[in-house]
Design a protein around this motif. Structure first.
Motif, PDB file in Angstrom:
ATOM      1  N   GLN A 173       0.846  -1.196   0.000  1.00 48.94           N
ATOM      2  CA  GLN A 173       0.000   0.000   0.000  1.00 48.94           C
ATOM      3  C   GLN A 173       0.880   1.244   0.000  1.00 48.94           C
ATOM      4  OE1 GLN A 173      -3.519  -0.437   0.468  1.00 48.94           O
ATOM      5  NE2 GLN A 173      -3.860   1.680  -0.077  1.00 48.94           N
ATOM      6  N   LYS A 174       0.634   2.144  -0.905  1.00 46.35           N
ATOM      7  CA  LYS A 174       1.389   3.394  -0.959  1.00 46.35           C
ATOM      8  C   LYS A 174       0.498   4.498  -1.482  1.00 46.35           C
ATOM      9  CE  LYS A 174       5.484   5.528  -3.038  1.00 46.35           C
ATOM     10  NZ  LYS A 174       5.702   6.461  -1.965  1.00 46.35           N
ATOM     11  N   LYS A 175       0.204   5.467  -0.612  1.00 45.47           N
ATOM     12  CA  LYS A 175      -0.604   6.620  -0.986  1.00 45.47           C
ATOM     13  C   LYS A 175      -1.893   6.195  -1.694  1.00 45.47           C
ATOM     14  CE  LYS A 175       3.203   9.915  -1.247  1.00 45.47           C
ATOM     15  NZ  LYS A 175       3.956  10.866  -2.084  1.00 45.47           N
ATOM     16  N   ASP A 176      -2.574   5.233  -1.101  1.00 45.65           N
ATOM     17  CA  ASP A 176      -3.864   4.747  -1.591  1.00 45.65           C
ATOM     18  C   ASP A 176      -3.772   4.002  -2.925  1.00 45.65           C
ATOM     19  OD1 ASP A 176      -5.272   7.793  -0.382  1.00 45.65           O
ATOM     20  OD2 ASP A 176      -5.167   5.867   0.633  1.00 45.65           O
ATOM     21  N   LYS A 177      -2.560   3.681  -3.347  1.00 44.36           N
ATOM     22  CA  LYS A 177      -2.411   2.913  -4.575  1.00 44.36           C
ATOM     23  C   LYS A 177      -1.752   1.578  -4.236  1.00 44.36           C
ATOM     24  CE  LYS A 177      -2.025   6.847  -7.743  1.00 44.36           C
ATOM     25  NZ  LYS A 177      -1.178   7.522  -8.745  1.00 44.36           N
ATOM     26  N   LEU A 178      -2.223   0.528  -4.879  1.00 43.74           N
ATOM     27  CA  LEU A 178      -1.642  -0.782  -4.648  1.00 43.74           C
ATOM     28  C   LEU A 178      -0.558  -1.047  -5.693  1.00 43.74           C
ATOM     29  CD1 LEU A 178      -4.836  -2.874  -3.878  1.00 43.74           C
ATOM     30  CD2 LEU A 178      -3.053  -2.217  -2.260  1.00 43.74           C
ATOM     31  N   LEU A 179       0.623  -1.410  -5.209  1.00 44.10           N
ATOM     32  CA  LEU A 179       1.700  -1.786  -6.112  1.00 44.10           C
ATOM     33  C   LEU A 179       1.657  -3.297  -6.306  1.00 44.10           C
ATOM     34  CD1 LEU A 179       4.694   0.347  -4.778  1.00 44.10           C
ATOM     35  CD2 LEU A 179       3.224   0.810  -6.737  1.00 44.10           C
ATOM     36  N   GLU A 180       1.467  -3.708  -7.529  1.00 42.21           N
ATOM     37  CA  GLU A 180       1.448  -5.142  -7.811  1.00 42.21           C
ATOM     38  C   GLU A 180       2.820  -5.744  -7.517  1.00 42.21           C
ATOM     39  OE1 GLU A 180      -0.908  -7.123  -8.762  1.00 42.21           O
ATOM     40  OE2 GLU A 180      -2.529  -5.721  -9.146  1.00 42.21           O
ATOM     41  N   ASP A 213      12.964  -0.090  -0.193  1.00 43.07           N
ATOM     42  CA  ASP A 213      13.544   1.142  -0.702  1.00 43.07           C
ATOM     43  C   ASP A 213      14.376   1.795   0.397  1.00 43.07           C
ATOM     44  OD1 ASP A 213      14.087   3.673  -1.698  1.00 43.07           O
ATOM     45  OD2 ASP A 213      11.992   4.283  -1.839  1.00 43.07           O
ATOM     46  N   SER A 214      15.636   2.127   0.076  1.00 46.95           N
ATOM     47  CA  SER A 214      16.537   2.697   1.084  1.00 46.95           C
ATOM     48  C   SER A 214      15.980   3.969   1.705  1.00 46.95           C
ATOM     49  CB  SER A 214      17.914   2.976   0.463  1.00 46.95           C
ATOM     50  OG  SER A 214      17.809   3.939  -0.570  1.00 46.95           O
ATOM     51  N   LYS A 215      15.193   4.721   0.935  1.00 47.24           N
ATOM     52  CA  LYS A 215      14.631   5.980   1.453  1.00 47.24           C
ATOM     53  C   LYS A 215      13.583   5.731   2.529  1.00 47.24           C
ATOM     54  CE  LYS A 215      13.432   7.376  -2.703  1.00 47.24           C
ATOM     55  NZ  LYS A 215      14.062   6.309  -3.505  1.00 47.24           N
ATOM     56  N   GLY A 223      10.651  -0.291  -8.426  1.00 53.55           N
ATOM     57  CA  GLY A 223      11.341  -1.558  -8.210  1.00 53.55           C
ATOM     58  C   GLY A 223      12.005  -1.665  -6.858  1.00 53.55           C
ATOM     59  N   ASP A 224      12.420  -0.520  -6.295  1.00 54.78           N
ATOM     60  CA  ASP A 224      13.070  -0.575  -4.986  1.00 54.78           C
ATOM     61  C   ASP A 224      12.097  -0.981  -3.879  1.00 54.78           C
ATOM     62  OD1 ASP A 224      11.693   1.815  -5.188  1.00 54.78           O
ATOM     63  OD2 ASP A 224      13.458   3.083  -4.925  1.00 54.78           O
ATOM     64  N   LEU A 225      10.805  -0.916  -4.162  1.00 50.35           N
ATOM     65  CA  LEU A 225       9.789  -1.393  -3.219  1.00 50.35           C
ATOM     66  C   LEU A 225       9.290  -2.801  -3.546  1.00 50.35           C
ATOM     67  CD1 LEU A 225       7.563   1.802  -2.853  1.00 50.35           C
ATOM     68  CD2 LEU A 225       8.861   0.718  -1.010  1.00 50.35           C
ATOM     69  N   ARG A 226       9.510  -3.243  -4.779  1.00 45.01           N
ATOM     70  CA  ARG A 226       8.860  -4.458  -5.268  1.00 45.01           C
ATOM     71  C   ARG A 226       9.804  -5.619  -5.524  1.00 45.01           C
ATOM     72  NH1 ARG A 226       6.113  -2.483 -10.548  1.00 45.01           N
ATOM     73  NH2 ARG A 226       5.030  -4.488 -10.463  1.00 45.01           N
ATOM     74  N   VAL A 227      11.105  -5.343  -5.637  1.00 48.97           N
ATOM     75  CA  VAL A 227      12.075  -6.377  -6.014  1.00 48.97           C
ATOM     76  C   VAL A 227      13.221  -6.360  -5.011  1.00 48.97           C
ATOM     77  CG1 VAL A 227      13.668  -7.169  -7.793  1.00 48.97           C
ATOM     78  CG2 VAL A 227      11.489  -6.129  -8.459  1.00 48.97           C
ATOM     79  N   ALA A 228      13.445  -7.481  -4.342  1.00 53.60           N
ATOM     80  CA  ALA A 228      14.461  -7.537  -3.286  1.00 53.60           C
ATOM     81  C   ALA A 228      15.844  -7.166  -3.804  1.00 53.60           C
ATOM     82  CB  ALA A 228      14.476  -8.930  -2.669  1.00 53.60           C
ATOM     83  N   GLN A 229      16.175  -7.626  -5.008  1.00 57.58           N
ATOM     84  CA  GLN A 229      17.500  -7.328  -5.565  1.00 57.58           C
ATOM     85  C   GLN A 229      17.699  -5.824  -5.743  1.00 57.58           C
ATOM     86  OE1 GLN A 229      15.399  -9.661  -6.671  1.00 57.58           O
ATOM     87  NE2 GLN A 229      16.487 -11.534  -7.277  1.00 57.58           N
ATOM     88  N   GLN A 234      28.584 -12.796 -13.724  1.00 57.52           N
ATOM     89  CA  GLN A 234      27.743 -12.137 -14.714  1.00 57.52           C
ATOM     90  C   GLN A 234      26.306 -12.628 -14.589  1.00 57.52           C
ATOM     91  OE1 GLN A 234      28.452 -12.780 -18.972  1.00 57.52           O
ATOM     92  NE2 GLN A 234      28.040 -10.613 -19.305  1.00 57.52           N
ATOM     93  N   PRO A 235      25.357 -11.722 -14.402  1.00 55.01           N
ATOM     94  CA  PRO A 235      23.951 -12.138 -14.323  1.00 55.01           C
ATOM     95  C   PRO A 235      23.408 -12.484 -15.705  1.00 55.01           C
ATOM     96  CG  PRO A 235      24.091  -9.752 -14.257  1.00 55.01           C
ATOM     97  CD  PRO A 235      25.506 -10.255 -14.270  1.00 55.01           C
ATOM     98  N   ASP A 236      22.334 -13.257 -15.744  1.00 55.58           N
ATOM     99  CA  ASP A 236      21.680 -13.509 -17.029  1.00 55.58           C
ATOM    100  C   ASP A 236      20.430 -12.652 -17.205  1.00 55.58           C
ATOM    101  OD1 ASP A 236      20.078 -14.880 -15.231  1.00 55.58           O
ATOM    102  OD2 ASP A 236      20.484 -16.856 -16.062  1.00 55.58           O
ATOM    103  N   PHE A 237      20.076 -11.898 -16.148  1.00 59.96           N
ATOM    104  CA  PHE A 237      18.930 -10.995 -16.233  1.00 59.96           C
ATOM    105  C   PHE A 237      19.153  -9.859 -15.247  1.00 59.96           C
ATOM    106  CE2 PHE A 237      14.156 -10.260 -15.572  1.00 59.96           C
ATOM    107  CZ  PHE A 237      13.959  -9.742 -16.847  1.00 59.96           C
ATOM    108  N   VAL A 238      18.833  -8.638 -15.682  1.00 60.52           N
ATOM    109  CA  VAL A 238      19.047  -7.454 -14.838  1.00 60.52           C
ATOM    110  C   VAL A 238      17.734  -6.700 -14.706  1.00 60.52           C
ATOM    111  CG1 VAL A 238      20.298  -5.284 -14.571  1.00 60.52           C
ATOM    112  CG2 VAL A 238      21.461  -7.278 -15.527  1.00 60.52           C
ATOM    113  N   LEU A 239      17.386  -6.357 -13.480  1.00 60.28           N
ATOM    114  CA  LEU A 239      16.199  -5.566 -13.183  1.00 60.28           C
ATOM    115  C   LEU A 239      16.642  -4.175 -12.743  1.00 60.28           C
ATOM    116  CD1 LEU A 239      14.213  -8.287 -11.217  1.00 60.28           C
ATOM    117  CD2 LEU A 239      13.799  -7.526 -13.561  1.00 60.28           C
ATOM    118  N   ILE A 240      16.157  -3.163 -13.449  1.00 62.79           N
ATOM    119  CA  ILE A 240      16.568  -1.779 -13.222  1.00 62.79           C
ATOM    120  C   ILE A 240      15.420  -1.012 -12.589  1.00 62.79           C
ATOM    121  CG2 ILE A 240      17.434   0.325 -14.321  1.00 62.79           C
ATOM    122  CD1 ILE A 240      19.336  -1.864 -14.926  1.00 62.79           C
ATOM    123  N   ASP A 241      15.702  -0.273 -11.520  1.00 63.04           N
ATOM    124  CA  ASP A 241      14.658   0.559 -10.929  1.00 63.04           C
ATOM    125  C   ASP A 241      14.304   1.711 -11.869  1.00 63.04           C
ATOM    126  OD1 ASP A 241      12.961   1.344  -8.674  1.00 63.04           O
ATOM    127  OD2 ASP A 241      14.264   3.090  -8.577  1.00 63.04           O
TER     128      ASP A 241
END
Length: 207
Positions: A4-11, A55-57, A135-141, A111-118
């Motif tokens: 939950q974030k500001k009344d919006k749901l992050l999938e 998220d670090s913030k 992504g910083d809220l949704r993906v642990a990496q 070397q990763p085989d897939f990269v997720l960018i915020d």
């Protein structure tokens, strides 16, 4: 579980199947008037989960400093990338951030085989990649990468504060605050200031 974030749901983000080594990448320092833009890339070990990643913030400084060595110890690989203030002035902050992300990924010992960018932009990489909004809220990496980058850059601002205590870098971390503007007006700029950024340009009489 939805976030939950500001009344919006992050999938919750579902990582595509078929990848085994997944790196998360995030940046810190696009907005400041001084210093490097710092990025981190992290490949987590699924056999060594880390509690409290987000998220670090959203974390206190104390919590970030607790998680920082834990991520370093438990991750399969982690790396820092950066672009200096001079590179930012030459390239612009967006291109410099993309280059710093490339450097972080290239610096990984594995070397990763897939990269997720915020965010919503992807640098050119030699492997599959996907941008993840919030992504910083949704993906642990990505959360782990955001913490590494944040702690590293904050420590650099604290070191710069010791060299130039009149600027208060330990407090505002180089961001455009009233205190930072006042210090620039009183003391001018230092080599680490980003001369392409409007407040610094004005201080130098370039606009």
């Amino acid at each position: 579980m939805m976030i939950q974030k500001k009344d919006k749901l992050l999938e919750p983000f579902v990582i595509p199947v078929g990848y085994s080594l997944i790196a998360g990448v995030d940046e810190v320092g696009r907005g400041p008037l001084v210093g490097d833009v710092v990025t981190a890339a992290v490949i987590l070990d699924p056999n060594q989960p880390i509690d409290g990643l987000t998220d670090s913030k959203k974390l206190s400084e104390k919590k970030r400093l607790t998680l920082f060595p834990e991520i370093q110890q438990k991750a399969l690989a982690w790396s820092i990338g950066r672009c200096s203030a001079q590179e930012i002035d030459q390239l612009n902050i967006f291109q410099a951030t993309m280059l710093a992300m490339q450097r972080a990924v290239a610096g990984l010992a594995i070397q990763p085989d897939f990269v997720l960018i915020d965010g919503n932009k992807i640098p050119q990489l030699p492997m599959d990649a996907q941008a993840v909004v919030k992504g910083d809220l949704r993906v642990a990496q990505i959360s782990a990468a955001s913490i590494i980058a944040k702690v590293v850059r904050d420590q650099e601002m604290e070191a710069l504060d010791k060299m130039y205590p009149q600027f208060g870098f330990a407090q505002h971390k180089g961001y455009p605050t009233k205190a930072h503007f006042a210090a620039i007006e009183q003391y001018g700029v230092i080599d680490q200031h980003r001369r392409s950024f409007a407040p610094v340009k004005r201080a130098l009489g370039l606009q």
